[in-house]
Design a protein around this motif. Structure first.
Motif, PDB file in Angstrom:
ATOM      1  N   LYS A 164      -1.387   3.214   3.973  1.00  8.24           N
ATOM      2  CA  LYS A 164      -0.489   3.731   3.201  1.00  8.24           C
ATOM      3  C   LYS A 164       0.667   2.972   3.180  1.00  8.24           C
ATOM      4  O   LYS A 164       1.515   3.093   2.102  1.00  8.24           O
ATOM      5  N   ILE A 165       1.263   2.407   4.281  1.00  9.39           N
ATOM      6  CA  ILE A 165       2.516   1.764   4.088  1.00  9.39           C
ATOM      7  C   ILE A 165       2.394   0.459   2.921  1.00  9.39           C
ATOM      8  O   ILE A 165       3.124   0.063   2.265  1.00  9.39           O
ATOM      9  N   LYS A 166       1.317  -0.267   3.096  1.00  2.47           N
ATOM     10  CA  LYS A 166       0.813  -1.340   1.929  1.00  2.47           C
ATOM     11  C   LYS A 166       1.023  -0.831   0.693  1.00  2.47           C
ATOM     12  O   LYS A 166       1.546  -1.420  -0.272  1.00  2.47           O
ATOM     13  N   GLU A 167       0.296   0.301   0.468  1.00  2.00           N
ATOM     14  CA  GLU A 167       0.207   0.866  -0.879  1.00  2.00           C
ATOM     15  C   GLU A 167       1.578   1.367  -1.097  1.00  2.00           C
ATOM     16  O   GLU A 167       2.062   0.936  -2.684  1.00  2.00           O
ATOM     17  N   GLY A 168       2.546   2.012  -0.398  1.00  2.00           N
ATOM     18  CA  GLY A 168       3.978   1.996  -0.691  1.00  2.00           C
ATOM     19  C   GLY A 168       4.649   0.744  -1.052  1.00  2.00           C
ATOM     20  O   GLY A 168       5.573   0.830  -1.758  1.00  2.00           O
ATOM     21  N   ILE A 169       4.395  -0.284  -0.369  1.00  2.00           N
ATOM     22  CA  ILE A 169       5.276  -1.438  -0.693  1.00  2.00           C
ATOM     23  C   ILE A 169       4.631  -2.042  -2.003  1.00  2.00           C
ATOM     24  O   ILE A 169       5.658  -2.418  -3.024  1.00  2.00           O
TER      25      ILE A 169
END
Length: 131
Positions: free
Chosen positions: A30-35
């Motif tokens: 999820k954090i990589k998708e946010g980035i």
């Protein structure tokens, strides 16, 4: 196996951009998708999509190049890392490369760019700089 998957993501994007690859595949989170969402919104990558597999999924990022095939992403720098977290207030958010780059922050409202965090008067953990 790496202990910092976000740094791995940033290095893969930077390296793929330097050798003019069309896309790069990264294990999804999820954090990589946010980035990736912020990189797309700020014009550093064309697009991204999540591909489902039997594991955690794959984040496929399509890289962007200029009119003379020059890389749009000239550099990335991981700021907060697992061994040393960096937190800042909204008044301390830096300008990256004289305003040409962005800082990506993890805030209480999610992953935000420096401009969005300033507009909402939020501080947080500085994930990385991209220019």
């Amino acid at each position: 196996m790496s202990s910092d998957p976000i740094a791995d993501m940033l290095v893969k994007i930077s390296n793929a951009s330097k050798v003019r690859n069309e896309r790069v595949d990264i294990p999804a989170s999820k954090i990589k998708e946010g980035i990736a969402k912020i990189l797309q919104a700020e014009g550093f990558v064309k697009s991204y999509k999540t591909i489902e597999d039997r594991k955690q999924g794959i984040l496929r990022i399509y890289l962007k190049y200029g009119p003379r095939n020059e890389a749009v992403i000239n550099g990335v720098r991981r700021i907060s890392r697992p061994g040393l977290r960096r937190y800042i207030g909204n008044s301390e958010i830096p300008r990256v490369s004289g305003g040409l780059g962005i800082a990506i922050l993890s805030t209480s409202k999610g992953i935000l760019s420096d401009k969005d965090a300033k507009a909402q008067s939020l501080g947080g953990e500085v994930i990385c700089y991209v220019w």
